[in-house]
Design an enzyme around this catalytic site. Sequence first.
Site, PDB file in Angstrom:
ATOM      1  CB  ALA A  15       7.561   9.381 -12.079  1.00 34.90           C
ATOM      2  N   GLY A  19       4.532   3.439 -11.519  1.00 33.89           N
ATOM      3  CA  GLY A  19       4.072   4.156 -12.547  1.00 33.89           C
ATOM      4  C   GLY A  19       4.929   3.997 -13.853  1.00 33.89           C
ATOM      5  CE  LYS A 189       0.124  -5.280  -1.930  1.00 32.41           C
ATOM      6  NZ  LYS A 189       0.325  -4.279  -3.064  1.00 32.41           N
ATOM      7  CG  ASN A 197       5.412  -4.246   4.412  1.00 32.51           C
ATOM      8  OD1 ASN A 197       5.437  -5.439   4.060  1.00 32.51           O
ATOM      9  ND2 ASN A 197       5.289  -3.633   3.296  1.00 32.51           N
ATOM     10  CG  ASN A 207       9.871  -9.890   2.540  1.00 27.86           C
ATOM     11  OD1 ASN A 207      10.140  -8.696   3.018  1.00 27.86           O
ATOM     12  ND2 ASN A 207       9.184  -9.976   1.377  1.00 27.86           N
ATOM     13  CB  SER A 259       7.517  -1.258  -0.239  1.00 24.49           C
ATOM     14  OG  SER A 259       6.482  -1.631   0.578  1.00 24.49           O
ATOM     15  CD  GLU A 271       3.265   3.175   0.670  1.00 19.24           C
ATOM     16  OE1 GLU A 271       2.334   3.790  -0.346  1.00 19.24           O
ATOM     17  OE2 GLU A 271       3.847   2.437   0.456  1.00 19.24           O
TER      18      GLU A 271
END
Length: 306
Positions: A15, A19, A189, A197, A207, A259, A271
Amino acid sequence: MTQSPNNQPWYILGAGAIGCLLASQLVKQQLPVNLIIKRAHTLSQTIHYQQTDLHFSCNVPIVDHCTRHHTITKLIVTTKAYDALPAVQSIAHLLTADAQIILLQNGLGSQQAIANTLPDQQIAVGSVTHGCFLTKPFQVVHAGLGQIILGELSPQLNNAKPSSQFQQFAQLPLDIHWTTTPLATLWEKVAINSAINGLTALYQCKNGELWQNQGVRQRVIALCLETEAILKKLQIPLSDQLATLVKRVILQTADNYSSTLQDVKAGKATELSYINGYIIDKAQIMGIDLPHHQWLVRTLKEKGYS
């Protein structure tokens, strides 16, 4: 009477911003959708969508991970990459034998792990370039229009056109395109993000600032050259030279926070192990050192950003 696959509800696992964006668009298209939330305390949730002057709210039913009263034939997974496999495993008991699953994670590695766990499922993977964020839980701002590039992960299922349930998703007004080479799309990507990132997290900058400082720009280019060498070995094509692609994204998103930097500022795990870390792992298998990627990952870990 059994519902046809097209009339059965979509389930969204995760969520976060993506999402909530997808849930709002499915509801707007009058398609049934449920949000799957761990330890849900309510039967429904109101999602507020904002995109420039367009605002609307919609109610979405909530499903708990542990429920046994639902059957899932259409699943979209929008969790973070490191949460994707355990999240899917937590609701695997609800999946039908012919369930179709769409994975929309950053990076690479989590998709293959899920496919290995569910070898008989039809799985599509996608790359999302829409810019969106949550101002509060379930309040999504669609800040930048982008695309979703989607394709089936399993080569034997890699059809030139999406099958029925995937076709229904592809018709959402989010500039969704179908590809027969989704892994090449995801790799591009990952390659772009690997040069942006981590550095924005390291320098705590937007950025665009990566290209303004000559020393930092040289780090960006060095990362690009290392990644290009790995992609050449793997015979994975890019749509242009990587440094050109990265410069374009940096300039187009100059005022954005990546992100990864958003995760760092929020005290969340990043990530990066599915981005730079994945590239390093592939290089090590081939016996190749990537000193700039390794320096970046090591430096970020020393700062507590993992």
